[in-house]
Design an enzyme around this catalytic site. Structure first.
Site, short mmCIF file in Angstrom:
data_model
loop_
_atom_site.label_atom_id
_atom_site.label_comp_id
_atom_site.label_asym_id
_atom_site.label_seq_id
_atom_site.Cartn_x
_atom_site.Cartn_y
_atom_site.Cartn_z
N HIS A 125 -3.00 4.29 -3.19
CA HIS A 125 -3.92 5.30 -2.18
C HIS A 125 -3.52 6.69 -2.50
O HIS A 125 -2.72 7.09 -1.98
CB HIS A 125 -3.85 4.66 -0.65
CG HIS A 125 -5.00 5.51 -0.10
ND1 HIS A 125 -4.92 5.58 1.30
CD2 HIS A 125 -6.09 6.35 -0.26
CE1 HIS A 125 -5.81 6.16 1.73
NE2 HIS A 125 -6.57 6.90 0.82
N MET B 269 0.36 11.45 -1.01
CA MET B 269 -0.32 12.79 -0.57
C MET B 269 0.23 13.98 -0.99
O MET B 269 1.38 13.84 -1.10
CB MET B 269 0.03 12.55 0.99
CG MET B 269 -0.45 11.55 1.82
SD MET B 269 -0.30 11.64 3.44
CE MET B 269 -0.52 9.92 3.92
N MET C 12 -11.73 4.82 5.16
CA MET C 12 -10.95 5.05 6.06
C MET C 12 -11.35 5.16 7.57
O MET C 12 -12.44 5.61 7.63
CB MET C 12 -10.69 6.60 5.70
CG MET C 12 -9.81 6.93 4.37
SD MET C 12 -7.97 5.94 4.18
CE MET C 12 -7.37 6.56 5.75
N HIS D 115 0.80 -1.21 -0.06
CA HIS D 115 -0.02 -0.14 0.01
C HIS D 115 0.75 1.20 -0.26
O HIS D 115 1.63 1.40 0.88
CB HIS D 115 -0.97 -0.11 1.34
CG HIS D 115 -1.94 1.09 1.30
ND1 HIS D 115 -3.10 1.05 0.59
CD2 HIS D 115 -1.91 2.22 2.06
CE1 HIS D 115 -3.81 2.23 1.12
NE2 HIS D 115 -3.23 2.89 1.76
C1 DX5 Z 1 -3.33 7.22 6.46
C2 DX5 Z 1 -2.68 6.27 5.44
C3 DX5 Z 1 -2.59 5.17 5.90
C4 DX5 Z 1 -1.52 5.09 6.88
C5 DX5 Z 1 -1.98 4.08 7.76
O1 DX5 Z 1 -3.73 8.41 5.75
O2 DX5 Z 1 -3.84 6.28 4.43
O3 DX5 Z 1 -2.33 3.95 4.93
O4 DX5 Z 1 -0.47 4.37 6.33
O5 DX5 Z 1 -1.18 3.96 8.97
P1 DX5 Z 1 -1.49 3.04 10.17
O6 DX5 Z 1 -1.73 1.61 10.04
O7 DX5 Z 1 -0.30 3.34 11.05
O8 DX5 Z 1 -2.58 3.79 10.68
ZN ZN Z 2 -3.53 4.65 2.92
#
Ligand code: DX5
Ligand code: ZN
Length: 222
Positions: free
Chosen positions: A65, A36, A136, A32
């Site tokens: 993502h 951002m 999410m 994944h």
């Molecule tokens: C957050 C990301 C996630 C993040 C999750 O905005 O989309 O993919 O990496 O991290 P954990 O598992 O530490 O919450």
């Molecule tokens: Zn993510």
């Protein structure tokens, strides 16, 4: 389809990304990759050049993502680069149906993400256009946040909508997923689990992936 684990490299060591990806090879179903743009979310991570470099060296399919504005413009390039799955956010997309169709046309799985406060019911009619729905379970932007229990009813509702329409849409959860919360998500009907800090925050990422999978399998409804 069975349960799938998609470790998030957001929690990996960015100076050694190829090694960090290799560390879960043969254990993880996907990698994944959190893109951002510092506009859709208040954080900046990585973009297409790094995804292209990773695609050239990793043997695990990449699950992109995109937490970015204007995914209509930027998402197709990730599919063209060879990502196996590309997820855009419905809150940012101008034309989600057109974008999902474009991703599929490019040979990629089309995913659509919803932030915690975005309800799923208004998008029920879009499910047939998608290969994956991402719910999410934290506000997107950062790893290591606490799982938001308030999303659990939405996971159940999304599972009902998917099963009720008899479409083959994977249901992914992302944010605060660990050995405890993966059980809650699997019971509620999720089947693809993103985990960042609970994989890369441990000394043995491969073993952490295996343990998460075992916990999810145990909790999955019959
Ligand atoms: C957050 C990301 C996630 C993040 C999750 O905005 O989309 O993919 O990496 O991290 P954990 O598992 O530490 O919450
Ligand atoms: Zn993510």
């Amino acid at each position: 389809m069975g349960l799938q684990i998609s470790p998030s490299i957001l929690s990996a060591d960015f100076a050694h990304l190829a090694d960090e990806c290799a560390a879960v090879s043969g254990h993880a179903d996907w990698l994944h990759v959190d893109v951002m743009d510092n506009h859709f979310v208040p954080n900046l991570t990585l973009g297409l050049p790094i995804v292209e470099s990773l695609l050239a060296v990793v043997d695990t399919p990449i699950d992109c993502h995109l937490m970015i504005e204007d995914p209509d413009r930027w998402a197709p390039a990730y599919a063209e680069a060879g990502a196996g799955s590309v997820t855009f956010h419905v809150e940012a997309a101008h034309a989600p149906v057109r974008l999902a169709r474009e991703l599929r046309r490019l040979g990629c799985r089309a995913g659509m993400g919803l932030k915690p406060a975005t309800p799923v019911d208004p998008f029920a009619d879009l499910l047939g256009e998608l290969d994956m729905l991402l719910l999410m379970t934290v506000e997107p932007g950062f790893g290591g946040q606490k799982f938001l229990d308030l999303v659990v009813p939405k996971i159940r509702r999304a599972r009902e909508l998917i099963d009720g329409r008899d479409v083959d849409v994977w249901l992914q959860v992302d944010g605060g997923v660990d050995l405890d919360t993966i059980t809650i998500c699997a019971e509620a009907g999720a089947n693809v689990f993103v985990a960042g800090s609970s994989v890369y925050g441990t000394g043995d990422p491969a073993q952490a992936v295996d343990a998460l999978r075992a916990a999810a399998v145990e909790a999955q409804p019959a």
